[in-house]
Design a protein around this motif. Structure first.
Motif, PDB file in Angstrom:
ATOM      1  N   UNK A  74       0.840  -1.197   0.000  1.00 21.03           N
ATOM      2  CA  UNK A  74       0.000   0.000   0.000  1.00 21.03           C
ATOM      3  C   UNK A  74       0.877   1.249   0.000  1.00 21.03           C
ATOM      4  N   UNK A  75       1.890   1.279   0.832  1.00 23.99           N
ATOM      5  CA  UNK A  75       2.818   2.413   0.895  1.00 23.99           C
ATOM      6  C   UNK A  75       3.550   2.580  -0.436  1.00 23.99           C
ATOM      7  N   UNK A  76       3.931   1.452  -1.059  1.00 27.79           N
ATOM      8  CA  UNK A  76       4.602   1.493  -2.360  1.00 27.79           C
ATOM      9  C   UNK A  76       3.720   2.174  -3.397  1.00 27.79           C
ATOM     10  N   UNK A  77       2.438   1.801  -3.462  1.00 27.19           N
ATOM     11  CA  UNK A  77       1.531   2.428  -4.427  1.00 27.19           C
ATOM     12  C   UNK A  77       1.442   3.940  -4.197  1.00 27.19           C
ATOM     13  N   UNK A  78       1.427   4.365  -2.944  1.00 26.67           N
ATOM     14  CA  UNK A  78       1.382   5.799  -2.656  1.00 26.67           C
ATOM     15  C   UNK A  78       2.680   6.482  -3.074  1.00 26.67           C
ATOM     16  N   UNK A  79       3.814   5.843  -2.827  1.00 31.50           N
ATOM     17  CA  UNK A  79       5.108   6.393  -3.248  1.00 31.50           C
ATOM     18  C   UNK A  79       5.154   6.526  -4.771  1.00 31.50           C
ATOM     19  N   UNK A  80       4.702   5.502  -5.458  1.00 30.46           N
ATOM     20  CA  UNK A  80       4.697   5.532  -6.923  1.00 30.46           C
ATOM     21  C   UNK A  80       3.751   6.597  -7.453  1.00 30.46           C
ATOM     22  N   UNK A  81       2.604   6.766  -6.808  1.00 27.42           N
ATOM     23  CA  UNK A  81       1.624   7.764  -7.247  1.00 27.42           C
ATOM     24  C   UNK A  81       2.195   9.173  -7.154  1.00 27.42           C
ATOM     25  N   UNK A  82       3.095   9.385  -6.201  1.00 22.25           N
ATOM     26  CA  UNK A  82       3.708  10.703  -6.037  1.00 22.25           C
ATOM     27  C   UNK A  82       4.861  10.942  -7.005  1.00 22.25           C
ATOM     28  N   UNK A  83       5.318   9.888  -7.669  1.00 24.11           N
ATOM     29  CA  UNK A  83       6.429  10.004  -8.618  1.00 24.11           C
ATOM     30  C   UNK A  83       5.874  10.100 -10.036  1.00 24.11           C
ATOM     31  N   UNK A  84       6.585  10.781 -10.890  1.00 20.09           N
ATOM     32  CA  UNK A  84       6.212  10.811 -12.303  1.00 20.09           C
ATOM     33  C   UNK A  84       6.883   9.636 -12.991  1.00 20.09           C
ATOM     34  N   UNK A  85       6.226   9.034 -13.989  1.00 16.68           N
ATOM     35  CA  UNK A  85       6.801   7.857 -14.645  1.00 16.68           C
ATOM     36  C   UNK A  85       8.233   8.061 -15.138  1.00 16.68           C
TER      37      UNK A  85
END
Length: 129
Positions: A74-85
């Motif tokens: 869950x934390x990983x998905x939030x970290x990824x959501x805050x990053x640009x591809x």
């Protein structure tokens, strides 16, 4: 200047990430980020696809139970959501039993790891191969 984020349907996301509907259903039970994307109307970003692929690697290839790492994923998905591809190139995801974080490969040092940690590259070529 605003830019548009590409959105994928649930079926497209599953096909691209090679995730079964059964796996996604099971992950939604323990990963709050995914639970908030219910039903056929759910939309996924490129960062979400990266998260799905990493989760699949952990659970299917390495046999890690989603129930053991659900809060970290869950934390990983939030970290990824805050990053640009584009910013994921050259990054690794560090996933331990209690958390997850993204770190540039050049900043990565084994000294930063104090508990058992899974390290997964986030480079698009690495995760989409």
């Amino acid at each position: 200047m605003a830019f548009t984020t590409i959105q994928f349907t649930q079926e497209q996301a599953r096909d691209i990430a090679e995730v079964s509907s059964g796996d996604l259903r099971a992950w939604r039970k323990v990963v709050q980020y995914l639970a908030e994307k219910p039903g056929k109307a759910a939309r996924f970003t490129f960062a979400d696809l990266v998260g799905l692929i990493i989760t699949s690697e952990l659970t299917n290839r390495f046999g890690v139970r989603i129930s053991d790492i659900g809060s970290s994923v869950d934390r990983l998905f939030h970290e990824l959501a805050d990053a640009r591809p584009a910013h994921l190139e050259g990054f690794v995801a560090l996933i331990d039993p209690a958390s997850a974080r993204l770190l540039a490969v050049g900043d990565f040092s084994a000294q930063q790891i104090t508990v058992s940690t899974l390290v997964v590259p986030c480079d698009p070529p690495a995760i989409l191969s």
